[in-house]
Design a protein around this motif. Sequence first.
Motif, PDB file in Angstrom:
ATOM      1  N   GLU A  79      -1.908   0.621  11.920  1.00 31.14           N
ATOM      2  CA  GLU A  79      -1.760   0.843  10.479  1.00 31.14           C
ATOM      3  C   GLU A  79      -2.185  -0.403   9.714  1.00 31.14           C
ATOM      4  N   ILE A  80      -2.936  -0.202   8.653  1.00 25.89           N
ATOM      5  CA  ILE A  80      -3.255  -1.296   7.729  1.00 25.89           C
ATOM      6  C   ILE A  80      -2.671  -0.875   6.386  1.00 25.89           C
ATOM      7  N   VAL A  81      -1.596  -1.553   5.974  1.00 20.46           N
ATOM      8  CA  VAL A  81      -0.836  -1.101   4.804  1.00 20.46           C
ATOM      9  C   VAL A  81      -0.838  -2.168   3.709  1.00 20.46           C
ATOM     10  N   PRO A  82      -1.699  -2.002   2.703  1.00 19.84           N
ATOM     11  CA  PRO A  82      -1.672  -2.960   1.599  1.00 19.84           C
ATOM     12  C   PRO A  82      -0.460  -2.706   0.708  1.00 19.84           C
ATOM     13  N   ALA A  83       0.019  -3.748   0.035  1.00 16.42           N
ATOM     14  CA  ALA A  83       1.102  -3.588  -0.948  1.00 16.42           C
ATOM     15  C   ALA A  83       0.800  -4.528  -2.114  1.00 16.42           C
ATOM     16  N   THR A 109       0.559  -8.266  -0.351  1.00 20.06           N
ATOM     17  CA  THR A 109       0.509  -8.403   1.108  1.00 20.06           C
ATOM     18  C   THR A 109      -0.370  -7.312   1.715  1.00 20.06           C
ATOM     19  N   LEU A 165      -0.033  -5.404   5.491  1.00 21.93           N
ATOM     20  CA  LEU A 165       0.675  -5.330   6.768  1.00 21.93           C
ATOM     21  C   LEU A 165      -0.276  -4.767   7.823  1.00 21.93           C
ATOM     22  N   ASP A 192       0.087  -3.271  11.416  1.00 23.31           N
ATOM     23  CA  ASP A 192       1.139  -2.791  12.316  1.00 23.31           C
ATOM     24  C   ASP A 192       0.510  -2.127  13.546  1.00 23.31           C
ATOM     25  N   PHE A 225      -2.079   0.151  -3.756  1.00 22.22           N
ATOM     26  CA  PHE A 225      -1.359   0.566  -2.553  1.00 22.22           C
ATOM     27  C   PHE A 225      -0.682   1.892  -2.823  1.00 22.22           C
ATOM     28  N   CYS A 226      -0.155   2.499  -1.750  1.00 18.95           N
ATOM     29  CA  CYS A 226       0.559   3.770  -1.871  1.00 18.95           C
ATOM     30  C   CYS A 226       1.993   3.582  -1.407  1.00 18.95           C
ATOM     31  N   PRO A 232      -5.736   3.522  -1.030  1.00 19.27           N
ATOM     32  CA  PRO A 232      -5.941   2.122  -1.390  1.00 19.27           C
ATOM     33  C   PRO A 232      -7.411   1.698  -1.386  1.00 19.27           C
TER      34      PRO A 232
END
Lengths: 288, 205
Positions: B42-46, B49, B51, B53, B119-120, B194
Amino acid sequence: MTDRAFVVVRAGALTTVQDRGRSGHAHMGVPRSGALDPDAAALANRLVGNGVEAAVLETTLAGCAVRPRCAVTVAVGGAPCRVSVDGRPVAWGAAVRVEAGAVLEVGGAERGVRSYVAFAGGVAAGPVLGSRSTDLLSGLGPAPLADGMVLPLGAAPPPGTARYEVAPWRGVPEEVVLRVRLGPRDDWFTAGALRTFGTGAYRVSSASNRVGLRLEGPPLERARAGELPSEGMVLGAVQVPPDGRPVVFLADHPTTGGYPVVGVVREADLAVAAQAAPGTRVRFVRVG
Amino acid sequence: MRALEVGERALLLEFERGEEARAFHAELLRRRAAGALPRIREIVPAERTVLLDGVTDPARLAARVAGWAAPPLDAREGPLVEVPVRYDGPDLDEVAALWGVAPAEVGRVHAAIEYRVGFCGFAPGFGYLTGLPERFAVPRRAAPRTAVPAGSVALAGPYTGVYPRASPGGWQLIGTTRAVLWDPAREPAALLSPGLRVRFTEEGV
């Protein structure tokens, strides 16, 4: 009727369809979901000859009852419970034949929280984003079971595929010990709070669910005020909301969150966490 | 950039500013598309940041990404999605007052800005859209609504977004769209994911 399906006779407190969950969609806000005790789900699947990815039923404390419309081999694992077919006791943790029209009764959990019911061929509810898991946080996948609901079964695996006759069951300890690695936001907490986190006696709160294991116990005091900008969250993250009581994120956890994460529990320990009933003692042990 | 290990399988890349996080996210997607990234689930933008994972060796990956430069995002870079909106939301007057404009002007201001999905979160397909100038930031409603209809176009803080489905919500509602924000049968399921650029177009009543 002889079609490959079963009717829900008693849905129980919360029974959902679960497989190994959906990955690769967290950036769209989709939780991974999946069986909270994946080891137990996999064992139940193996007992009926399924692959470990087949969808099973996950019950919560109160069990459930179903009436297959076809003869089918089932296995109930996870939290130990009484299992019967048309009122006649049958084995828990072993493959059992259920004739068409007979009622399989999965009793309430005698220890632990979640029992798993595997059917030869798996529960064949329509997949969403590659998974048949019910995701309670975002409402994806099949709805939680309701009385009278009919769910399809997949084609039975060929006879002789089952590799085990009995499944080793881990059991539910009196006290759950969760190995945790500090970070990424342990610097948001005081030194005293980190000591408390490592030594404090916590108890599982009845507000726990598939999103998280909520804990009662000594609150963790923050070293800094202000808000953390929302950031990505992982399975096993120990998030600490403003009341200071830690929440261990389980499979239906939100993909982003704005409360600091003091540490992350090892994935291998989460199946035990998911079987910890309200009131169970929990301790965190720091690992490198 | 700071790389923080998250448990045994994840890495959190933290940036000073949101724009840097978005630029680095775009760089990660470029590298992944080119097959130049190790396996990351997982590539999770916020907000500030990204992430990563499901990583085999977070420490090793941290050392690798430390050397990567991400060029600032060109405002015109990346695919553009247009979302038709009727600016008829129940909080139009309140937002107009906060912005110091007439209610009829809110839509014009909102639709003149080009956004990017930062981000979502919150719900599948709910994108936090960046690009709103600071002077247009609005607080969340004091009491959240118990039911916000699907397709509601809303504002909160520095973000704008669209509710993919009916849910409770505390954002200020300025309009509605018929666009389908979330459809698991579609690829990709989220209309706004994103990195996408977004433009709202004002629909006549």
